[in-house]
Write a protein that holds these residues in place. Structure first.
Motif, short mmCIF file in Angstrom:
data_model
loop_
_atom_site.label_atom_id
_atom_site.label_comp_id
_atom_site.label_asym_id
_atom_site.label_seq_id
_atom_site.Cartn_x
_atom_site.Cartn_y
_atom_site.Cartn_z
N THR A 85 0.84 -1.19 0.00
CA THR A 85 0.00 0.00 0.00
C THR A 85 0.88 1.25 0.00
O THR A 85 2.09 1.18 0.21
CB THR A 85 -0.92 0.03 1.23
N GLU A 86 0.23 2.41 -0.21
CA GLU A 86 0.98 3.66 -0.18
C GLU A 86 1.56 3.93 1.21
O GLU A 86 2.56 4.64 1.35
CB GLU A 86 0.08 4.82 -0.60
N ALA A 87 0.93 3.35 2.24
CA ALA A 87 1.43 3.53 3.60
C ALA A 87 2.62 2.62 3.90
O ALA A 87 3.21 2.69 4.97
CB ALA A 87 0.31 3.27 4.61
N GLY A 88 2.96 1.74 2.94
CA GLY A 88 4.12 0.87 3.10
C GLY A 88 3.82 -0.51 3.63
O GLY A 88 4.72 -1.34 3.73
N SER A 89 2.56 -0.79 3.98
CA SER A 89 2.21 -2.11 4.51
C SER A 89 1.92 -3.08 3.37
O SER A 89 1.59 -2.68 2.25
CB SER A 89 0.99 -2.01 5.43
N LYS A 90 2.05 -4.38 3.66
CA LYS A 90 1.72 -5.42 2.70
C LYS A 90 0.30 -5.90 2.98
O LYS A 90 -0.01 -6.30 4.10
CB LYS A 90 2.71 -6.58 2.81
N VAL A 91 -0.54 -5.86 1.97
CA VAL A 91 -1.94 -6.25 2.16
C VAL A 91 -2.25 -7.52 1.39
O VAL A 91 -1.79 -7.71 0.26
CB VAL A 91 -2.89 -5.10 1.73
N ALA A 134 -3.63 -3.18 7.29
CA ALA A 134 -3.20 -3.09 5.89
C ALA A 134 -4.41 -2.96 4.96
O ALA A 134 -4.36 -2.22 3.96
CB ALA A 134 -2.38 -4.32 5.51
N ILE A 135 -5.50 -3.66 5.28
CA ILE A 135 -6.73 -3.54 4.48
C ILE A 135 -7.24 -2.11 4.52
O ILE A 135 -7.63 -1.53 3.49
CB ILE A 135 -7.80 -4.52 5.00
N LEU A 136 -7.25 -1.51 5.70
CA LEU A 136 -7.68 -0.12 5.81
C LEU A 136 -6.78 0.80 4.98
O LEU A 136 -7.27 1.70 4.29
CB LEU A 136 -7.66 0.33 7.28
N ASP A 137 -5.48 0.58 5.05
CA ASP A 137 -4.55 1.40 4.27
C ASP A 137 -4.86 1.30 2.77
O ASP A 137 -4.79 2.29 2.04
CB ASP A 137 -3.11 0.97 4.53
N PHE A 138 -5.19 0.08 2.33
CA PHE A 138 -5.44 -0.15 0.91
C PHE A 138 -6.64 0.67 0.42
O PHE A 138 -6.63 1.19 -0.70
CB PHE A 138 -5.70 -1.65 0.67
N TRP A 139 -7.67 0.80 1.26
CA TRP A 139 -8.90 1.45 0.84
C TRP A 139 -9.01 2.90 1.34
O TRP A 139 -10.07 3.53 1.20
CB TRP A 139 -10.12 0.67 1.34
N THR A 140 -7.95 3.46 1.90
CA THR A 140 -8.03 4.79 2.51
C THR A 140 -7.53 5.89 1.59
O THR A 140 -6.48 5.77 0.97
CB THR A 140 -7.23 4.82 3.83
N SER A 141 -8.29 6.97 1.55
CA SER A 141 -7.87 8.22 0.90
C SER A 141 -7.60 9.24 1.99
O SER A 141 -8.52 9.62 2.72
CB SER A 141 -8.97 8.73 -0.05
N LEU A 191 -14.26 8.51 -5.24
CA LEU A 191 -14.77 8.12 -3.92
C LEU A 191 -14.85 6.60 -3.77
O LEU A 191 -14.52 6.06 -2.71
CB LEU A 191 -16.16 8.73 -3.69
N HIS A 192 -15.28 5.90 -4.82
CA HIS A 192 -15.45 4.46 -4.69
C HIS A 192 -14.11 3.73 -4.73
O HIS A 192 -14.01 2.61 -4.23
CB HIS A 192 -16.37 3.93 -5.79
N GLU A 193 -13.08 4.35 -5.32
CA GLU A 193 -11.79 3.68 -5.42
C GLU A 193 -11.12 3.57 -4.05
O GLU A 193 -10.45 2.57 -3.76
CB GLU A 193 -10.88 4.43 -6.39
N ARG A 194 -11.28 4.59 -3.23
CA ARG A 194 -10.75 4.56 -1.86
C ARG A 194 -11.79 5.19 -0.94
O ARG A 194 -11.74 6.37 -0.62
CB ARG A 194 -9.41 5.29 -1.79
N PRO A 195 -12.78 4.38 -0.53
CA PRO A 195 -13.95 4.92 0.17
C PRO A 195 -13.75 5.22 1.65
O PRO A 195 -14.66 5.75 2.28
CB PRO A 195 -15.00 3.82 -0.03
N MET A 196 -12.59 4.87 2.22
CA MET A 196 -12.28 5.27 3.60
C MET A 196 -11.66 6.66 3.56
O MET A 196 -10.56 6.83 3.06
CB MET A 196 -11.29 4.28 4.24
N LEU A 197 -12.37 7.64 4.06
CA LEU A 197 -11.92 9.03 3.97
C LEU A 197 -11.27 9.42 5.29
O LEU A 197 -11.94 9.53 6.32
CB LEU A 197 -13.11 9.93 3.67
#
Length: 678
Positions: A305-311, A399-406, A426-432
């Motif tokens: 992910t952009e946060a560096g974690s492996k998802v 890591a799942i949260l990081d994957f879907w977070t904007s 919005l739908h691509e990364r729906p965790m705001l």
């Protein structure tokens, strides 16, 4: 040659740094239509402050026969565009003091009044027509707010969240004489802004972009207004046909997911008993998308992910599908019941929210939900249960949260500075993410297409990830494995030895597949799912056009290698001194420009090749009727991957000759023309 001239001139018109004053008049005197097309393709119609437009505009005086009316058409577009921009900017002023969260509150109210009822009643698809236009407008409005807001408004705590929603959301849901009144003025202003933004976007996409990039129509003057004239009925039909194909490919992967789920008892065992059917759908959708990401996009089991974690990609897909299922069952279905009972969206929303508060464990049933990251991790952790982690794994959930977070703090900073960044849909990364809180819009997550979200999260937003290059290799390797299963001798990323002294005279062939005296030369292209005519035009005239030139060189190199040496024949198990019959295709992960030719070479979707090799096109034709009513969720399903009531593409057995015929005749899609698949 003329096409190359047009595209080169379009690049000149598309920039303002360099000037060649004599170039445009010279080309206009020789090929006026080329100048017209180039000006269209460059997007000058919405950039008439550019010095390049001034060069074109001057042609109305020197070449009036060819450019007089043309310049008038541009003027009409400019006036119409300015009027719509002014309307939007006027409405922005009325909402300038709202924070992003407060704007989300009015967004949610609007969605539950104008968008969700039609989706629930089946009169509007979540991705169709008016709903998609409103979705796009809302995203543009939110982007404006992020670019102009006070950065401090994005770093909230529980108190500021409560104050904002208590002022701008709660009064609509829980009206009280003692509390503040609903800000109907702001809601009305927001609704008017959405309408104005929809009008602006529709003008840009449906008129300006159509004028620039849609060669199946042309705009003509009729008095003082413009009329659209269709010039290519076949091209228009092809565009709609490609859209139909994309819809059916979505259902194909859902059916594949259902079949895989029925054959996976270990995965089935993870499906919880509560909301059983909805959860089964969630697991099936996640498995289908996971197969698509592996087979079509080369995605590995884990990505960074952009946060560096492996998802874990499948777990990430499963999490978003379970969120969708939860929001459907616990938000939209009750809301639909209350709306039918009370007849007003605010009363229905208030009843939904009140019902959450009265549960034993108080539940947030507001149209916006939020929690800090720690609490959200705790909620998602049970969805990461496996044989190794029977209680789930917090690190995997994070890591799942990081994957879907904007991260809206970062995005706002980029927009404020004018960075040319890719803005997440919005739908691509729906965790705001705003500060330490994560916000979700239940009404959006409940109806979004999670497969498209996942593909574009990885392939559009994440195109520069370190994993992307490896994914391209895996696409080739996995497609090669399918060909090998059908008896082809396959070479992957094969570099032809140079036959000259030039060290650069080497061509790497993505796939070479030989069988039955036939040789397939395949050029693989991997991109993302597009949504506009402009994106499709760019893909056609940049990526696919380049692929056609590449394939032309590679086919020449292959023929030369076959004629001047035996190493390639031996590697492909071809007969010596016998030139095989060669078919060369551009195999692309996108559906745009499907079955068109570039430099003489057929472009075909990778998914079509996969389906043809697997011979399972029955899943394209909705055999169980899940998609006939638009209500796939909530429909029971049974899967049988060995259905016998659909004819094989290879009634006389598989052969390379028949496979080539299947692809080049588009036999996989013949039912779209009313031909039976049976």
């Amino acid at each position: 040659m003329q096409e190359s001239l047009v595209l080169a001139l379009a690049r000149y018109f598309g920039q303002d740094r360099f000037s060649s004053p004599s170039l445009v008049p010279h080309v206009a005197s020789l090929a006026p239509e080329s100048v017209q097309r180039a000006a269209r393709y460059s997007g000058l119609v919405l950039r008439q402050d550019s010095p390049r437009w001034k060069e074109v505009e001057a042609l109305a005086d020197t070449h009036s026969a060819n450019f007089g009316e043309y310049v008038q058409i541009f003027g009409i577009f400019e006036q119409a565009h300015k009027a719509r921009v002014a309307k939007v900017e006027q409405m922005y002023l009325q909402l300038a003091n709202l924070t992003p969260l407060e704007l989300l509150a009015y967004t949610s109210l609007y969605a539950f009044e104008h968008l969700i009822p039609g989706i629930l009643e089946g009169t509007q698809a979540s991705g169709g027509g008016n709903v998609q236009e409103a979705w796009n407008a809302i995203e543009d409005i939110l982007a404006w707010k992020l670019a102009t807001c006070d950065p401090a408004s994005l770093r909230m705590n529980d108190r500021t969240i409560g104050t904002s929603l208590g002022t701008h959301l709660s009064p609509f849901l829980f009206p009280s004489r003692e509390g503040p009144p609903p800000r109907s003025d702001l809601y009305s202003a927001f609704s008017t802004l959405v309408d104005a933004q929809v009008e602006l976007n529709s003008f840009v996409a449906g008129s300006a972009d159509a004028f620039c990039y849609n060669d199946t129509i042309r705009f003509v003057m009729l008095g003082e207004r413009l009329e659209i004239v269709e010039t290519d009925a076949t091209g228009i039909a092809d565009w709609h046909r490609d859209g139909d194909k994309l819809t059916r490919l979505h259902q194909y992967w859902l059916y594949r997911g259902m079949a895989a789920l029925m054959k996976s008892p270990d995965t089935l065992a993870l499906v919880g008993p509560e909301h059983l059917e909805a959860n089964l759908q969630a697991f099936a959708k996640a498995m289908g998308t996971w197969q698509q990401l592996q087979e079509v996009y080369g995605v590995a089991e884990h990505v960074q992910t952009e946060a560096g974690s492996k998802v874990d990609v499948f777990r990430s897909l499963l999490a978003i599908e379970l969120m969708t299922a939860f929001f459907i069952e616990d938000f939209l279905r009750p809301y639909q019941e209350y709306l039918g009972q009370f007849g007003h969206p605010w009363i229905a929303l208030g009843r939904l929210a009140f019902g959450g508060l009265t549960q034993v464990e108080m539940q947030n049933r507001l149209p916006i939900t939020w929690s800090d990251k720690t609490a959200k991790i705790a909620k998602i952790t049970p969805w990461t249960v496996s044989s190794d982690y029977p209680r789930g794994q917090e690190q995997a959930a994070e890591a799942i949260l990081d994957f879907w977070t904007s991260d809206w703090v970062t995005l706002a900073d980029q927009l404020r500075r004018g960075d040319a960044c890719l803005r997440p849909r919005l739908h691509e990364r729906p965790m705001l993410k705003m500060g330490r809180h994560l916000f979700e819009l239940p009404w959006m997550v409940a109806v979004q297409n999670n497969a498209t979200a996942a593909v574009n999260n990885l392939r559009r937003l994440g195109a520069r990830r370190g994993d992307a290059r490896d994914e391209t290799r895996r696409i080739e390797q996995r497609l090669a494995a399918l060909f090998a299963q059908r008896g082809f001798q396959v070479l992957v990323s094969y570099e032809l030895p140079s036959l000259s002294a030039d060290a650069n005279d080497v061509e790497e062939i993505d796939l070479l597949c030989a069988r039955d005296g036939r040789l397939l030369v395949l050029e693989i292209k991997s991109t993302y799912l597009r949504q506009s005519v402009k994106e499709a035009w760019t893909h056609r005239h940049v990526t696919l056009r380049k692929a056609g030139r590449q394939l032309n060189r590679k086919v020449t190199a292959v023929r030369r290698a076959l004629e001047h040496g035996e190493s390639l024949q031996q590697a492909l198990a071809l007969e010596a001194d016998c030139m095989p019959e060669i078919a060369a295709w551009i195999v692309d992960t996108s559906i745009e420009s499907d079955h068109q030719r570039f430099n003489g070479f057929l472009k075909v979707s990778l998914e079509e090749v996969v389906i043809a090799l697997r011979d399972d096109r029955q899943w394209l034709n909705d055999p169980d009727g899940l998609f006939q009513t638009g209500k796939a969720s909530g429909t029971s399903f049974m899967c049988d991957s060995d259905r016998a009531d659909f004819a094989s593409l290879y009634p006389d057995g598989f052969s390379a000759k028949r496979f080539v015929e299947v692809i080049e005749s588009a036999a996989v899609w013949n039912f779209l023309d009313g031909k039976s698949v049976r």
